[in-house]
Design a protein around this motif. Structure first.
Motif, PDB file in Angstrom:
ATOM      1  N   ALA A   1       0.845  -1.181   0.000  1.00 14.86           N
ATOM      2  CA  ALA A   1       0.000   0.000   0.000  1.00 14.86           C
ATOM      3  C   ALA A   1       0.888   1.242   0.000  1.00 14.86           C
ATOM      4  O   ALA A   1       1.739   1.396   0.856  1.00 14.86           O
ATOM      5  CB  ALA A   1      -0.908   0.016   1.208  1.00 14.86           C
ATOM      6  N   TYR A   2       0.657   2.070  -0.981  1.00 13.44           N
ATOM      7  CA  TYR A   2       1.439   3.287  -1.136  1.00 13.44           C
ATOM      8  C   TYR A   2       0.753   4.419  -0.393  1.00 13.44           C
ATOM      9  O   TYR A   2      -0.408   4.707  -0.650  1.00 13.44           O
ATOM     10  CB  TYR A   2       1.573   3.587  -2.629  1.00 13.44           C
ATOM     11  N   TRP A   3       1.413   5.061   0.538  1.00 13.75           N
ATOM     12  CA  TRP A   3       0.875   6.125   1.384  1.00 13.75           C
ATOM     13  C   TRP A   3      -0.355   5.671   2.149  1.00 13.75           C
ATOM     14  O   TRP A   3      -1.253   6.453   2.454  1.00 13.75           O
ATOM     15  CB  TRP A   3       0.521   7.363   0.582  1.00 13.75           C
ATOM     16  N   GLY A   4      -0.447   4.393   2.424  1.00 18.28           N
ATOM     17  CA  GLY A   4      -1.566   3.883   3.193  1.00 18.28           C
ATOM     18  C   GLY A   4      -2.854   3.721   2.404  1.00 18.28           C
ATOM     19  O   GLY A   4      -3.905   3.508   2.985  1.00 18.28           O
ATOM     20  N   ILE A   5      -2.775   3.834   1.085  1.00 16.07           N
ATOM     21  CA  ILE A   5      -3.957   3.695   0.239  1.00 16.07           C
ATOM     22  C   ILE A   5      -3.836   2.372  -0.504  1.00 16.07           C
ATOM     23  O   ILE A   5      -2.922   2.186  -1.302  1.00 16.07           O
ATOM     24  CB  ILE A   5      -4.081   4.848  -0.765  1.00 16.07           C
ATOM     25  N   GLY A   6      -4.768   1.457  -0.251  1.00 17.09           N
ATOM     26  CA  GLY A   6      -4.739   0.158  -0.892  1.00 17.09           C
ATOM     27  C   GLY A   6      -5.254   0.221  -2.322  1.00 17.09           C
ATOM     28  O   GLY A   6      -5.896   1.190  -2.729  1.00 17.09           O
ATOM     29  N   PRO A   7      -4.980  -0.823  -3.089  1.00 10.16           N
ATOM     30  CA  PRO A   7      -5.422  -0.852  -4.486  1.00 10.16           C
ATOM     31  C   PRO A   7      -6.938  -0.808  -4.639  1.00 10.16           C
ATOM     32  O   PRO A   7      -7.449  -0.287  -5.619  1.00 10.16           O
ATOM     33  CB  PRO A   7      -4.862  -2.159  -5.029  1.00 10.16           C
ATOM     34  N   ASP A   8      -7.663  -1.345  -3.665  1.00 13.93           N
ATOM     35  CA  ASP A   8      -9.122  -1.309  -3.754  1.00 13.93           C
ATOM     36  C   ASP A   8      -9.648   0.116  -3.665  1.00 13.93           C
ATOM     37  O   ASP A   8     -10.574   0.492  -4.389  1.00 13.93           O
ATOM     38  CB  ASP A   8      -9.757  -2.184  -2.676  1.00 13.93           C
ATOM     39  N   LYS A   9      -9.052   0.938  -2.826  1.00 16.44           N
ATOM     40  CA  LYS A   9      -9.468   2.339  -2.719  1.00 16.44           C
ATOM     41  C   LYS A   9      -9.070   3.128  -3.962  1.00 16.44           C
ATOM     42  O   LYS A   9      -9.823   3.984  -4.416  1.00 16.44           O
ATOM     43  CB  LYS A   9      -8.871   2.986  -1.474  1.00 16.44           C
ATOM     44  N   VAL A  10      -7.900   2.839  -4.492  1.00 15.81           N
ATOM     45  CA  VAL A  10      -7.464   3.523  -5.720  1.00 15.81           C
ATOM     46  C   VAL A  10      -8.414   3.185  -6.860  1.00 15.81           C
ATOM     47  O   VAL A  10      -8.822   4.054  -7.633  1.00 15.81           O
ATOM     48  CB  VAL A  10      -6.017   3.144  -6.080  1.00 15.81           C
ATOM     49  N   TRP A  11      -8.802   1.923  -6.977  1.00 15.10           N
ATOM     50  CA  TRP A  11      -9.734   1.498  -8.031  1.00 15.10           C
ATOM     51  C   TRP A  11     -11.073   2.201  -7.853  1.00 15.10           C
ATOM     52  O   TRP A  11     -11.636   2.720  -8.824  1.00 15.10           O
ATOM     53  CB  TRP A  11      -9.919  -0.012  -7.990  1.00 15.10           C
ATOM     54  N   LEU A  12     -11.605   2.229  -6.631  1.00 20.43           N
ATOM     55  CA  LEU A  12     -12.895   2.863  -6.372  1.00 20.43           C
ATOM     56  C   LEU A  12     -12.860   4.355  -6.699  1.00 20.43           C
ATOM     57  O   LEU A  12     -13.755   4.871  -7.375  1.00 20.43           O
ATOM     58  CB  LEU A  12     -13.310   2.657  -4.915  1.00 20.43           C
ATOM     59  N   ILE A  13     -11.833   5.043  -6.267  1.00 17.31           N
ATOM     60  CA  ILE A  13     -11.706   6.474  -6.533  1.00 17.31           C
ATOM     61  C   ILE A  13     -11.572   6.728  -8.034  1.00 17.31           C
ATOM     62  O   ILE A  13     -12.181   7.659  -8.575  1.00 17.31           O
ATOM     63  CB  ILE A  13     -10.511   7.065  -5.758  1.00 17.31           C
ATOM     64  N   SER A  14     -10.822   5.894  -8.729  1.00 19.28           N
ATOM     65  CA  SER A  14     -10.669   6.048 -10.178  1.00 19.28           C
ATOM     66  C   SER A  14     -11.989   5.855 -10.906  1.00 19.28           C
ATOM     67  O   SER A  14     -12.326   6.611 -11.821  1.00 19.28           O
ATOM     68  CB  SER A  14      -9.643   5.053 -10.708  1.00 19.28           C
TER      69      SER A  14
END
Length: 70
Positions: free
Chosen positions: A1-14
Motif C-alpha cells: 500500500a502506497y501512502w496507506g492507500i490500498g489498491p481497492d481504494k485507488v480502483w474505487l476512486i478512479s
C-alpha cells in the motif's frame, strides 16, 4: 500500500472519477458518444427535456464550476 492507500481504494476512486466525468459531459448540450464508435450522442436529460442541458463554456457552467476552483 502506497501512502496507506490500498489498491481497492485507488480502483474505487478512479471509477468514481471516471463516472462523474462521463455524467458531467452527458449534461452538456453536446452529450457523449456512449457507444463509441457508433456516432450517436447521448445526453442527460433525454429528449424532450434536452433544452435543460448546459452549454459548454456558458455562464451557467461557470457559475457551477468556478466556485470549486477559487
Amino acid at each position: 500500500a502506497y501512502w496507506g492507500i490500498g489498491p481497492d481504494k485507488v480502483w474505487l476512486i478512479s471509477m468514481l472519477a471516471y463516472a462523474s466525468h462521463l455524467l458531467a459531459d452527458a449534461v452538456t448540450i453536446e452529450g457523449i458518444p456512449l457507444f463509441f464508435p457508433y456516432q450517436r450522442m447521448y445526453g442527460l436529460p433525454p429528449h424532450p427535456l434536452a433544452g435543460m442541458r448546459i452549454q459548454t463554456g456558458g455562464w451557467f457552467e461557470n457559475l457551477l464550476i468556478f466556485p470549486f476552483f477559487d
